[in-house]
Enzyme design. Structure first.
Site, PDB file in Angstrom:
ATOM      1  N   TYR A 164       0.833  -1.212   0.000  1.00 58.25           N
ATOM      2  CA  TYR A 164       0.000   0.000   0.000  1.00 58.25           C
ATOM      3  C   TYR A 164       0.873   1.270   0.000  1.00 58.25           C
ATOM      4  CZ  TYR A 164      -2.866   3.868   1.589  1.00 58.25           C
ATOM      5  OH  TYR A 164      -3.471   5.103   1.702  1.00 58.25           O
ATOM      6  N   ARG A 171       1.436   6.618  -6.846  1.00 57.78           N
ATOM      7  CA  ARG A 171       0.343   7.550  -7.154  1.00 57.78           C
ATOM      8  C   ARG A 171       0.834   8.991  -7.097  1.00 57.78           C
ATOM      9  NH1 ARG A 171      -4.971   7.263  -3.471  1.00 57.78           N
ATOM     10  NH2 ARG A 171      -3.326   7.319  -1.870  1.00 57.78           N
ATOM     11  N   TYR A 223      -0.596  13.087   6.803  1.00 57.27           N
ATOM     12  CA  TYR A 223      -0.213  12.016   7.738  1.00 57.27           C
ATOM     13  C   TYR A 223       1.287  12.079   8.010  1.00 57.27           C
ATOM     14  CZ  TYR A 223      -4.569   9.172   7.261  1.00 57.27           C
ATOM     15  OH  TYR A 223      -5.857   8.672   7.275  1.00 57.27           O
ATOM     16  N   ARG A 236     -11.005  13.608   1.627  1.00 58.83           N
ATOM     17  CA  ARG A 236     -11.977  12.771   2.356  1.00 58.83           C
ATOM     18  C   ARG A 236     -13.301  12.630   1.614  1.00 58.83           C
ATOM     19  NH1 ARG A 236      -9.094   9.656   5.734  1.00 58.83           N
ATOM     20  NH2 ARG A 236      -7.631  10.929   6.909  1.00 58.83           N
ATOM     21  N   GLU A 341     -13.893  -0.993   6.257  1.00 60.96           N
ATOM     22  CA  GLU A 341     -13.904   0.367   5.699  1.00 60.96           C
ATOM     23  C   GLU A 341     -15.191   0.536   4.903  1.00 60.96           C
ATOM     24  OE1 GLU A 341     -10.137   1.913   4.073  1.00 60.96           O
ATOM     25  OE2 GLU A 341     -11.219   2.351   2.215  1.00 60.96           O
TER      26      GLU A 341
END
Ligand code: 3EB
Length: 349
Positions: A164, A171, A223, A236, A341
């Site tokens: 991940y 990305r 983060y 979000r 999730e």
């Protein structure tokens, strides 16, 4: 569930009121794509008025260019397909590795990249996002609003070699100059099928959306480094129309920390609190959005362990208002301590 708006949002609401009439966001697309889960047994033909469809599990793919199959087993909702209805005529086509379909307002598109042709998930993701960025920049629908990303074995690898985290680095490399306030809403979930293909599908608009954050959660693009060298590039949620909100994958994270590693039920409750907070904050920008989930809301639940299905469905039945549709898919969340999730569409009916 009550959430308090923070002072920054109140301020933003005020200036929006001054700039526009009420707080209607006149730059937004007037309508969103209408999304629904419909039952389509294998062999069904996709209705003509569909812009894009997503089927799940190992059933045969829908026989349409305007569709993708994601091999996550439906633990609840077998035979259901997610469809995005078109408004106006649909034009579809292929551009290199990208398949797309567009109507009068929105474009849907897919890229599937074999990791083996790029030497791993990082380079495959960078390739995919470079292709997406180039395609979008040359499109009549230049605004990337929402992405969904699926690949095998998301939690394999230790520390910053976790797949991940490599995905996040790829990305960011592919997004290149994109800045944080413009990141699309996103979902990133792991399959367990040994298929080496990264699958990305997305929604883009002729007009920009409004990227939103959640007051209970640190913006993912901020983060700290302990969650990976490259913070995740997503917002979000994306307000795609005054009546339509697309919410990113939402987990049991408060601030930046995972909560309740030992309890799937407590994680579900935390997710619903996070979603409520996001909804109330979105309503400061888009008062037409319903205050609670309802018939215009769709939820996809990604569940790590199938043994937790009963617990999760019991919570959903107890806590969700009537009329909300949900699917439960067997999928892995991007941090090993997260068991579940949700991603959501929320709109007026
Ligand atoms: C989180 O909040 C949980 O990397 O695009 C959710 C949605 C998550 C999107 C992404 C990651 C992403 O950090 C994981």
């Amino acid at each position: 569930m009550i959430a308090t708006a923070n002072s920054q949002q109140l301020h933003m609401t005020k200036s929006a009121t001054a700039a526009h009439d009420g707080s209607s966001k006149s730059f937004l697309n007037p309508i969103g794509p209408r999304t629904s889960y419909i039952r389509m047994p294998p062999g069904s033909e996709l209705p003509a008025n569909v812009l894009f469809a997503v089927s799940f599990g190992d059933r045969p793919p829908l026989s349409s260019q305007r569709a993708i199959r994601v091999n996550l087993e439906t633990l609840s909702g077998a035979d259901f397909v997610e469809v995005w209805y078109a408004s106006g005529d649909v034009v579809s086509g292929v551009d290199g590795a990208i398949r797309f379909a567009a109507d009068d307002h929105f474009l849907s598109a897919v890229i599937e990249v074999d990791e083996r042709e790029h030497g791993g998930i990082l380079a495959a993701t960078a390739f995919a996002y470079r292709a997406i960025s180039r395609f979008q920049a040359n499109s009549r629908f230049p605004h990337l609003l929402r992405t969904w990303n699926y690949f095998d074995a998301i939690n394999h690898g230790a520390g910053d070699s976790e797949r991940y985290r490599e995905f996040c680095s790829g990305r960011a490399a592919g997004f290149d100059g994109k800045s944080q306030g413009q990141f699309p809403a996103a979902t990133v979930i792991g399959r367990r099928d040994g298929d080496p293909r990264l699958q990305v599908y997305w929604l883009a608009g002729q007009r920009a959306g409004l990227a939103l954050e959640n007051p209970r959660q640190l913006s993912a693009y901020h983060y700290p480094k302990r969650y990976g060298q490259t913070p995740p590039s997503f917002s979000r949620a994306m307000l795609v129309a005054p009546h339509s909100l697309m919410i990113s994958g939402t987990a049991s994270i408060v601030g930046h920390a995972s909560q309740h590693a030992d309890s799937v039920a407590a994680q579900v409750d935390e997710i619903l609190t996070n979603l409520d907070s996001l909804l109330q904050s979105a309503r400061a920008q888009a008062p037409a959005l319903p205050a609670i989930f309802g018939r215009g809301s769709l939820i996809k639940v990604y569940l790590r362990n199938r043994m937790d299905l009963q617990t999760v469905e019991d919570r959903l039945r107890a806590l969700l208002p009537d009329g909300v549709s949900w699917l439960v898919l067997h999928g892995d969340v991007c941090r090993a301590d997260l068991l579940v999730e949700f991603d959501c569409v929320h709109s007026t009916v």
